[in-house]
Enzyme design. Sequence first.
Site, mmCIF file in Angstrom:
data_model
loop_
_atom_site.group_PDB
_atom_site.id
_atom_site.type_symbol
_atom_site.label_atom_id
_atom_site.label_comp_id
_atom_site.label_asym_id
_atom_site.label_seq_id
_atom_site.Cartn_x
_atom_site.Cartn_y
_atom_site.Cartn_z
ATOM 1 N N GLY A 1 0.824 -1.204 0.000
ATOM 2 C CA GLY A 1 0.000 0.000 0.000
ATOM 3 C C GLY A 1 0.854 1.249 0.000
ATOM 4 N N CYS B 1 1.040 3.739 16.848
ATOM 5 C CA CYS B 1 1.859 2.655 17.398
ATOM 6 C C CYS B 1 3.101 2.332 16.566
ATOM 7 C CB CYS B 1 1.009 1.398 17.561
ATOM 8 S SG CYS B 1 -0.252 1.546 18.843
#
Length: 243
Positions: free
Chosen positions: A58, A65
């Site tokens: 992607g 995080c």
Amino acid sequence: DIASSEMTKYAANSMLANKISFMNYIANLCELVGADVSMVRKGIGSDSRIGNKFIYPGTGYGGSCFPKDVQALVRTADEFGHSLEILKAVEAVNYRQKSVLVSKIKSHFGNNLKGMKFAMWGLSFKPKTDDMREAPSLVIIDLLLKEGASVMAYDPVAMDEARRILDDRIAFANDEYEACIDADALIVVTEWPEFRMPNFKVIEKLLKTKTIFDGRNIYEPEEMQELKFNYYSIGRKPVISPK
């Protein structure tokens, strides 16, 4: 113990970030050699030692995080004189991956994007959240605006957060189709479920050119070819429809 618990948390998220950046690196190589990253992903995902999670290519990872924990682990290692070269590469690959769609846009339209308008679907770093921390959308928007282009965006959940962050730098649509009105192309950044099966006939009528840049590979090249769209995704051959 406390030290091992902290290290476990950082190591787990860093390992997942590593898988994402590795797959994005492989996706970019697939484009160069003519391979299809979707087939490669299925192949390596069938190996139980690897698994099929976090190997979807992607526009890079974001959120709170992964970026924070990778940076924390790198910084901790440096403090102890133990450079984590792999994680430094993970960060570098992820940073570059956020601009890959803009590179494809320039390849298709040419380097001069001044005065062009782009529809953007998805602003949050992943579906089902309004979290835009380290979101690829912010990098893409910034690069397009620097090129003199404009953006009209829509996200099912993150609109208020986007307005807070971006203010009036871009326009905001009431739905995904409004974002496409008079746009030169559509950019898909976040794989929200409502974007997976859109009405392509409506999109065709609204866009100036039948061109989609899919940063999450949610559409199939074969379908885009049948619909006669120009279609760019990650790690797969582009579809260029005859004019």
